[in-house]
Write an enzyme that holds these catalytic residues in place. Structure first.
Site, short mmCIF file in Angstrom:
data_model
loop_
_atom_site.label_atom_id
_atom_site.label_comp_id
_atom_site.label_asym_id
_atom_site.label_seq_id
_atom_site.Cartn_x
_atom_site.Cartn_y
_atom_site.Cartn_z
N GLU A 171 0.82 -1.21 0.00
CA GLU A 171 0.00 0.00 0.00
C GLU A 171 0.85 1.26 0.00
O GLU A 171 0.53 2.25 -0.66
CB GLU A 171 -0.94 0.00 1.21
CG GLU A 171 -1.96 -1.12 1.23
CD GLU A 171 -3.08 -0.92 0.22
OE1 GLU A 171 -3.09 0.10 -0.48
OE2 GLU A 171 -3.95 -1.81 0.14
N ASP A 187 -4.24 -10.10 -8.23
CA ASP A 187 -4.61 -9.21 -9.33
C ASP A 187 -3.50 -8.33 -9.88
O ASP A 187 -3.15 -8.40 -11.06
CB ASP A 187 -5.82 -8.36 -8.94
CG ASP A 187 -5.69 -7.72 -7.55
OD1 ASP A 187 -4.63 -7.84 -6.92
OD2 ASP A 187 -6.68 -7.09 -7.10
N GLU A 193 -18.54 -7.42 -3.03
CA GLU A 193 -17.17 -7.92 -2.93
C GLU A 193 -17.07 -9.34 -3.49
O GLU A 193 -16.12 -9.66 -4.20
CB GLU A 193 -16.70 -7.87 -1.48
CG GLU A 193 -16.55 -6.47 -0.92
CD GLU A 193 -15.36 -5.72 -1.49
OE1 GLU A 193 -14.38 -5.50 -0.76
OE2 GLU A 193 -15.40 -5.35 -2.68
N GLU A 197 -12.67 -0.77 -10.15
CA GLU A 197 -12.17 -1.67 -11.18
C GLU A 197 -13.06 -1.78 -12.42
O GLU A 197 -12.55 -1.80 -13.56
CB GLU A 197 -11.93 -3.06 -10.58
CG GLU A 197 -10.65 -3.18 -9.76
CD GLU A 197 -10.74 -2.53 -8.39
OE1 GLU A 197 -9.71 -2.28 -7.76
OE2 GLU A 197 -11.89 -2.26 -7.94
N THR A 243 -1.42 0.76 -10.17
CA THR A 243 -2.65 0.10 -9.77
C THR A 243 -3.52 0.96 -8.86
O THR A 243 -4.65 0.58 -8.54
CB THR A 243 -2.34 -1.26 -9.09
OG1 THR A 243 -3.52 -2.07 -9.06
CG2 THR A 243 -1.80 -1.07 -7.69
#
Length: 503
Positions: free
Chosen positions: A45, A186, A279, A300, A403
């Site tokens: 992160e 991902d 989710e 996304e 991302t």
């Protein structure tokens, strides 16, 4: 926490046209952010939000009208902050495998009792930011550790070509063996593609294309992607996760637009069913999964809509954007922002708003509806800046989003090198071309002529390793992906074809 949110949302302000607020926050950040604090931070992160956000803001500063220091983009306060933050993460990579721990203490390094189990995405999501740092600062350590981590995952894939969800970074043993394209995996796949485009790297793209074959063979069912056991390929979870909705956008980057659209339309039906993406969604039952009914305003599906609309101009994608705006406004808006949906079945709210809503969701929605935004530049306009290494072209388009949706200008990676060395390389190549052409013996060797396992290197990089100041001798192997004699546009991937063209 406040500084992180500022950094994460900073480039969104400029993309949406709020230049004055961008300038104000950059001025605040230039006073310095203290990273010498006794805090345990997620390596993943911190990289995508802090390092990525600072790099993007640094590269966009001049466009925003901020007075930059001499030597920009090869220097600047935001770049120094990004480098400082990234250095705080480097101790996490000091493992026998080169795969990083998931958490690091910003003051003390890796805690003695830190778990060695890290998710796949937490290992393979560094090459975009770390390679950019290495190219701008001249320190190769960042790109080196990112590449080593990527190659370690590649080395430890299963015999059928899949990777699991979590791995022990000390022993390289897979702890969670579910393979799919969603949570925990991902952005590893995403960074193989985006790293390949950013760095013109055939090796990274070939890795992804091999994974893509295995994913289609073992996880794809009727344009849905399920979770399977990484060694056997047997279905373990017949669910769709909202995080998987990035996949159609990623497929569009390699030119597989038809497949991407079919999968996108599947995901869009789920959106229309609930007014957002839960989710987890049980595909056979066609409903949410217990305790996974929330929707934290993730980006996304909108991200994929933006990419696919740029590729197809299909109005269905604008319909999704309209639905998203109306849904978020109706079920999520509160007095002080936009709240996470705790349960899509009854649209109950949670008392939080994730920073990725500002950094990604709002940004991708805006870019979907703003075809003239500078981010969509096709190269018809650009800026020329003077660096210590000569002239440099910036803002010509081809931005690569990390991302967390922080755009990186790929041209900037070529600004901070000894351009004279590169010029000599071109002159030597041209002289060799005309000399050998007369004898009809000229052969231009491709990057694939290198030995197996060697990474693509720019001619200047090789010269700098051997001293760098003197004129370099001719080399007999040059990558067409980074040859400086090519025009800028031809060095960018067009739907991935630059990596696949054998002509």
């Amino acid at each position: 926490s406040f500084s992180l949110t500022l950094i994460d949302a900073l480039d969104t302000l400029l993309i949406l046209g709020n230049v004055s607020e961008f300038q104000r926050i950059v001025n605040v950040l230039q006073d310095g952010v203290d990273f010498d604090i006794d805090v345990n931070a997620s390596v993943f992160e911190t990289n995508i939000r802090v390092v990525g956000g600072l790099l993007s803001a640094h590269l966009l500063s001049k466009k925003a009208g901020i007075e930059v220091e001499v030597g920009w983009p090869c220097s600047g306060p935001l770049l120094r902050m990004a480098e400082e933050a990234a250095r705080k993460l480097l101790p996490a990579f000091q493992t026998p495998t080169g795969m990083p721990y998931g958490t690091v203490n910003l003051l003390h390094g890796v805690n003695p009792g830190e778990t060695p189990v890290t998710c796949t995405a937490g290992i393979g999501t560094f090459i975009v930011e770390f390679a950019t740092l290495s190219h701008l600062t001249g320190d190769p350590v960042f790109e080196d550790v990112a590449r080593k981590a990527l190659k370690a995952l590649w080395k430890n894939r299963s015999d059928i070509g899949l990777v699991g969800n979590h791995i022990d970074v000390i022993t390289a043993k897979w702890v969670a063996q579910d393979a799919g394209i969603g949570a925990g995996v991902d952005s590893y796949f995403e960074y193989l593609v985006k790293g390949a485009i950013l760095l013109q790297d055939k090796e990274l793209m070939s890795m992804f294309l091999e994974y893509n074959k295995a994913i289609k063979n073992y996880t794809k069912f009727d344009d849905w992607y399920l979770w399977v056991q990484m060694y056997k390929g047997t279905v373990s979870m017949p669910v769709f996760q909202s995080l998987e909705a990035y996949w159609p956008g990623l497929q569009s980057l390699i030119g597989d637009v038809d497949t991407a659209m079919r999968t996108f339309l599947n995901y869009y039906t789920v959106w229309k069913q609930f007014g957002g993406l839960p989710e987890f969604y049980n595909i056979p039952q066609g409903y949410t999964v217990d305790k996974r009914e929330g929707y934290p305003l993730r980006p996304e599906l909108i991200e994929s809509a933006m990419y696919l609309y740029r590729a197809t101009r299909d109005p269905t994608l604008l319909e999704l954007g309209r639905d998203a705006v109306e849904s978020i406004e109706k079920i999520s808006k509160v007095d002080c922002g936009f709240a996470t949906i705790k349960d899509l079945r009854d649209h109950r709210l949670d008392n939080r708003m994730e920073s990725f809503f500002l950094a990604e969701t709002v940004k991708y929605l805006y870019l979907l509806f703003d075809p003239d935004n500078f981010i969509h530049n096709d190269g018809s306009a650009f800026d020329v800046v003077i660096t210590p290494y000569g002239e440099c072209v910036l803002n010509a388009g081809g931005y690569v989003f990390n991302t967390e949706a922080h755009p990186i200008d790929p041209a900037a990676l070529h600004c901070c090198r000894k351009r004279k060395e590169e010029q000599w390389e071109v002159e030597d190549l041209m002289q060799e071309f005309y000399s050998l052409k007369k004898n009809k013996k000229f052969t231009f060797k491709r990057a694939s002529d290198r030995g197996e396992g060697e990474s693509a290197k720019d001619p200047e990089d090789a010269s700098s390793e051997s001293g760098g100041e003197k004129r370099n001798t001719r080399k007999h192997s040059h990558s067409l992906l980074s040859c400086p004699s090519q025009s800028f546009n031809s060095k960018l991937a067009v739907l991935g074809q630059v990596f696949l063209d054998n002509t």
